[in-house]
Motif scaffolding. Sequence first.
Motif, PDB file in Angstrom:
ATOM      1  N   GLU A   1       0.863  -1.029  -0.024  1.00 15.03           N
ATOM      2  CA  GLU A   1       0.217   0.095   0.121  1.00 15.03           C
ATOM      3  C   GLU A   1       0.937   1.192   0.131  1.00 15.03           C
ATOM      4  O   GLU A   1       1.879   1.271   0.751  1.00 15.03           O
ATOM      5  CB  GLU A   1      -1.016   0.091   1.288  1.00 15.03           C
ATOM      6  N   ILE A   2       0.519   2.287  -0.899  1.00 14.87           N
ATOM      7  CA  ILE A   2       1.243   3.486  -0.690  1.00 14.87           C
ATOM      8  C   ILE A   2       0.418   4.402  -0.114  1.00 14.87           C
ATOM      9  O   ILE A   2      -0.853   4.820  -0.523  1.00 14.87           O
ATOM     10  CB  ILE A   2       1.368   3.815  -2.383  1.00 14.87           C
ATOM     11  N   PRO A   3       0.933   4.848   1.075  1.00 18.63           N
ATOM     12  CA  PRO A   3      -0.236   5.615   1.962  1.00 18.63           C
ATOM     13  C   PRO A   3      -0.123   7.171   1.536  1.00 18.63           C
ATOM     14  O   PRO A   3       0.540   7.725   0.724  1.00 18.63           O
ATOM     15  CB  PRO A   3       0.779   5.808   3.351  1.00 18.63           C
ATOM     16  N   GLU A   4      -1.574   7.703   1.782  1.00 16.50           N
ATOM     17  CA  GLU A   4      -1.781   9.004   1.363  1.00 16.50           C
ATOM     18  C   GLU A   4      -0.800   9.866   2.397  1.00 16.50           C
ATOM     19  O   GLU A   4      -0.390   9.335   3.432  1.00 16.50           O
ATOM     20  CB  GLU A   4      -3.114   9.456   1.543  1.00 16.50           C
ATOM     21  N   ARG A   5      -0.713  11.085   2.110  1.00 19.07           N
ATOM     22  CA  ARG A   5       0.231  11.821   2.901  1.00 19.07           C
ATOM     23  C   ARG A   5      -0.006  12.086   4.451  1.00 19.07           C
ATOM     24  O   ARG A   5       0.777  12.122   5.276  1.00 19.07           O
ATOM     25  CB  ARG A   5       0.110  13.449   2.269  1.00 19.07           C
TER      26      ARG A   5
ATOM     27  N   VAL B   1      -2.268   1.863   8.195  1.00 18.51           N
ATOM     28  CA  VAL B   1      -2.133   1.287   6.794  1.00 18.51           C
ATOM     29  C   VAL B   1      -1.377  -0.320   6.846  1.00 18.51           C
ATOM     30  O   VAL B   1      -2.006  -1.173   6.129  1.00 18.51           O
ATOM     31  CB  VAL B   1      -1.388   1.957   6.081  1.00 18.51           C
ATOM     32  N   MET B   2      -0.670  -0.498   7.824  1.00 22.90           N
ATOM     33  CA  MET B   2       0.085  -1.740   7.999  1.00 22.90           C
ATOM     34  C   MET B   2      -0.495  -2.660   8.464  1.00 22.90           C
ATOM     35  O   MET B   2      -0.885  -3.830   8.036  1.00 22.90           O
ATOM     36  CB  MET B   2       1.435  -1.673   8.701  1.00 22.90           C
ATOM     37  N   ALA B   3      -1.758  -2.314   9.351  1.00 20.44           N
ATOM     38  CA  ALA B   3      -2.546  -3.370  10.007  1.00 20.44           C
ATOM     39  C   ALA B   3      -3.288  -3.680   8.719  1.00 20.44           C
ATOM     40  O   ALA B   3      -3.865  -5.079   8.607  1.00 20.44           O
ATOM     41  CB  ALA B   3      -3.630  -2.697  10.953  1.00 20.44           C
ATOM     42  N   GLY B   4      -3.964  -2.980   7.878  1.00 22.88           N
ATOM     43  CA  GLY B   4      -4.717  -3.421   6.689  1.00 22.88           C
ATOM     44  C   GLY B   4      -4.037  -4.268   5.711  1.00 22.88           C
ATOM     45  O   GLY B   4      -4.773  -5.261   5.235  1.00 22.88           O
ATOM     46  N   VAL B   5      -2.974  -3.971   5.592  1.00 21.22           N
ATOM     47  CA  VAL B   5      -2.059  -4.710   4.579  1.00 21.22           C
ATOM     48  C   VAL B   5      -1.970  -6.265   5.208  1.00 21.22           C
ATOM     49  O   VAL B   5      -2.090  -7.330   4.410  1.00 21.22           O
ATOM     50  CB  VAL B   5      -0.931  -4.072   4.074  1.00 21.22           C
TER      51      VAL B   5
ATOM     52  N   ARG C   1       3.514  -5.127   2.821  1.00 17.34           N
ATOM     53  CA  ARG C   1       4.610  -4.065   2.958  1.00 17.34           C
ATOM     54  C   ARG C   1       3.681  -2.475   2.602  1.00 17.34           C
ATOM     55  O   ARG C   1       2.804  -2.548   2.001  1.00 17.34           O
ATOM     56  CB  ARG C   1       5.283  -4.276   1.572  1.00 17.34           C
ATOM     57  N   VAL C   2       4.402  -1.829   3.231  1.00 14.53           N
ATOM     58  CA  VAL C   2       3.878  -0.592   3.177  1.00 14.53           C
ATOM     59  C   VAL C   2       5.006   0.470   2.537  1.00 14.53           C
ATOM     60  O   VAL C   2       6.297   0.480   2.998  1.00 14.53           O
ATOM     61  CB  VAL C   2       3.530   0.340   4.574  1.00 14.53           C
ATOM     62  N   CYS C   3       4.671   1.210   1.574  1.00 14.15           N
ATOM     63  CA  CYS C   3       5.608   1.782   0.658  1.00 14.15           C
ATOM     64  C   CYS C   3       6.312   3.120   1.593  1.00 14.15           C
ATOM     65  O   CYS C   3       5.564   3.455   2.290  1.00 14.15           O
ATOM     66  CB  CYS C   3       5.058   2.427  -0.568  1.00 14.15           C
ATOM     67  N   GLU C   4       7.635   3.003   1.443  1.00  7.75           N
ATOM     68  CA  GLU C   4       8.348   4.193   2.109  1.00  7.75           C
ATOM     69  C   GLU C   4       8.900   5.063   1.220  1.00  7.75           C
ATOM     70  O   GLU C   4      10.047   5.723   1.448  1.00  7.75           O
ATOM     71  CB  GLU C   4       9.482   3.548   3.145  1.00  7.75           C
TER      72      GLU C   4
END
Length: 277
Positions: free
Chosen positions: A185-189, A196-200, A217-220
């Motif tokens: 997932e690519i988080p919004e600002r 977000v990580m919990a959802g993925v 994975r959460v995009c950094e």
Amino acid sequence: MTYATVMVSLALDQPNQARLQVAGELAERYEATLVGVAAARFAPPLYFTDGAEAQRLIDQEEASVKRCLGDLEAEFRAATRTRGGRVEWRCATDFPTRFVPAQARCADIIVSGGQSPAFSDAFSLASPRDLVMQVGRPLLVVPDRINWLDLRSVLVAWKDTPEARRAVADALPMLRKARDVTIVEIPERDDDRSVVMAGVTDVAAWLARHGITATARVCEGDRNETAAAQLEKVAGDVDAGLIVAGAYGHSRFRELILGGVTQYLVTQTARSVLLSH
């Protein structure tokens, strides 16, 4: 869940080899019926004549369209001649974006070519941007340079939207065949990263219950980059052969005018993409 019927949408004046190859592979892999479909209409000129000359021109151009559809059928038959399983062909002198979605009622998945960034002819081409909104089935977009469906590494572009949830469910047969699956997932600002990580992680756990091991994975990436640019980097990192994504999680108007992930996915040429709406 499996794919019992694979439909491939062919286009006039476009390369069809890649989509035919991938559609044939899918049909063989899942022992599915393969349905070829195409449609086109005579596009009237901007400056038109009248009377007998007009009718002669209309008859001539309509006959040309029918010949082109016949050529597409011959291409479809030639591409499927050596493949096992049942094949069907359907065509009509109609707008592709009207005929193809109507035929999609008989299919589990639709295979289409990619979309050039340039203007496309609605009289002879069913754009994937239009198809994904209308077919009510997952759409597998195959760029012209692809010559096989690479499931060694599959990237799920996750966003907690109905479209993304539907896409992952629609992709289950392919995800079961994949060697590596990554959910990103690519988080919004302003997103909370832990949420977000919990959802993925939830999605990865759901896939595990279907017998699919996936990495969450959460995009950094650089927040100044577009979501499409960040997604491209992750796809390159994991060497993805297929991206699974929900189409038009934002409004379609916003994506078409301002650009967005769906627009990027249907115009990129490096990998196949499964989209659901």
